[in-house]
Design an enzyme around this catalytic site. Structure first.
Site, short mmCIF file in Angstrom:
data_model
loop_
_atom_site.label_atom_id
_atom_site.label_comp_id
_atom_site.label_asym_id
_atom_site.label_seq_id
_atom_site.Cartn_x
_atom_site.Cartn_y
_atom_site.Cartn_z
N HIS A 1 -18.94 -72.31 111.73
CA HIS A 1 -18.33 -73.32 110.85
C HIS A 1 -17.82 -74.50 111.65
O HIS A 1 -17.60 -74.42 112.87
CB HIS A 1 -17.18 -72.70 110.04
CG HIS A 1 -15.92 -72.47 110.84
ND1 HIS A 1 -15.00 -73.47 111.07
CD2 HIS A 1 -15.43 -71.36 111.46
CE1 HIS A 1 -14.00 -73.00 111.79
NE2 HIS A 1 -14.23 -71.72 112.04
N CYS A 2 -17.60 -75.60 110.93
CA CYS A 2 -16.88 -76.76 111.49
C CYS A 2 -15.70 -77.02 110.55
O CYS A 2 -15.02 -76.07 110.16
CB CYS A 2 -17.80 -77.96 111.67
SG CYS A 2 -18.75 -78.44 110.21
N THR A 3 -15.45 -78.27 110.19
CA THR A 3 -14.32 -78.53 109.29
C THR A 3 -14.75 -78.47 107.83
O THR A 3 -14.23 -77.67 107.05
CB THR A 3 -13.69 -79.90 109.61
OG1 THR A 3 -13.07 -79.83 110.91
CG2 THR A 3 -12.60 -80.25 108.60
N THR B 1 -22.14 -77.88 111.19
CA THR B 1 -22.65 -76.65 110.58
C THR B 1 -24.01 -76.89 109.95
O THR B 1 -24.91 -76.04 110.05
CB THR B 1 -21.64 -76.14 109.54
OG1 THR B 1 -20.41 -75.83 110.19
CG2 THR B 1 -22.16 -74.91 108.82
#
Length: 303
Positions: free
Chosen positions: A193-195, A201
């Site tokens: 994941h990222c933000t 992602t």
């Protein structure tokens, strides 16, 4: 397939591609299982999972992650994002342990609990779109906002970032390491994941699905699912911009907070400019040898 993978597949049958993980605190978290490859195989359900950041997870969400049997989480966020939004919440890991990993500039990991956490920050001050946005939003200067985001500026910012995903050797190594972790038969289920679960992602998922043999149209379809899953969040953000009068024209932010085909186009174009084929990019650009790719396909594909 390991015994745990067999049990997991039996208890979590696919509901079709892009199945939501049902995390209330991470609405864009979903399964990459169910997609078909060109040779007729299918991406295994419950093995490769993509999502947005996990700092908002509820206790019920943690129970869901436990039930999914998550073995590894890869956090692609930069240090500034973790500081601003918070560290992941993960089952079996103390918040201080998580913070010790995620509040770092470099690649690091922890194996102290049931879930291995790997921090692979895809970040550079020269390509921090959000720093530029914070600066221009904080002064509430309509002219400066339009100069940065107007007349296609937002699209250009995002496309340049996607090209950077491909052209920067250090950043390429972060994406490559995520793929290597997914090739480990004892390392899945793995959630990366990222933000927002959209850009870093999204490119990770695009690389992974392409390496597995999923066709380009399907890769784009998966990428654009983000707009459906994140629509309520985008609506809240836009309403807040309007209510707080942060932007004279809130629509200027839409190119930054939505997934657009042209962004993925920019990354794939950068690959085509630098390597004769995507296979060559996997081998020479990401350093993924034939053995790793074979292990990846064995681990993530079913007949």
């Amino acid at each position: 397939m390991s015994e745990s993978q067999t049990m997991h597949d039996q208890t979590h049958q696919p509901e079709g591609p892009a199945r939501s993980l049902g995390l209330h605190g991470a609405a864009n978290a979903r399964d990459l299982g169910g997609y078909r490859t060109a040779d007729g195989r299918t991406v295994r359900t419950g093995a490769a999972l993509r999502g947005d950041a996990l700092h908002r997870l509820s206790d019920a969400d943690l129970e869901t992650l436990t039930a999914l049997g998550i073995r590894q989480v890869v956090d692609l966020r930069g240090l500034n994002e973790v500081r601003e939004n918070g560290s992941d919440r993960l089952p079996g890991l103390d918040p201080e342990q998580v913070a010790a990993v995620e509040l770092t500039d470099g690649a690091t990991s922890i194996d102290a609990g049931p879930v291995r956490l790997v921090h692979l920050p895809v970040y550079s001050p020269e390509h921090d779109v959000y720093v530029a946005l914070r600066e221009v939003l904080s002064v509430q200067d309509a002219a400066a906002q339009h100069a940065l985001l107007g007349d296609g500026g937002g699209e250009r910012l995002m496309s340049e970032m996607y090209r950077w995903f491909v052209t920067d050797p250090v950043i390429r190594s972060r994406f490559a390491q995520t793929v290597r972790l997914l090739a480990d038969p004892d390392g899945t289920p793995l959630l990366f994941h990222c933000t927002a679960g959209k850009d870093r992602t999204g490119w990770t998922a695009a690389v992974l699905l392409t390496a597995l043999g999923v066709d380009r149209d399907t890769v784009y379809q998966d990428y654009l699912v983000t707009n459906e899953r994140s629509a309520p969040t985008v609506a809240r953000i836009m309403a807040a911009f309007t209510r707080n009068k942060v932007l004279e024209d809130p629509s200027l932010m839409l190119p930054v907070i939505r997934a657009e085909e042209s962004y993925l186009d920019a990354a794939f174009a950068a690959v085509a400019e630098g390597w004769p084929s995507f296979d060559a990019f996997l081998a020479d650009g990401l350093g993924l040898d034939a053995g790793t790719l074979a292990a990846l396909r064995k681990n993530l594909l079913v007949d």
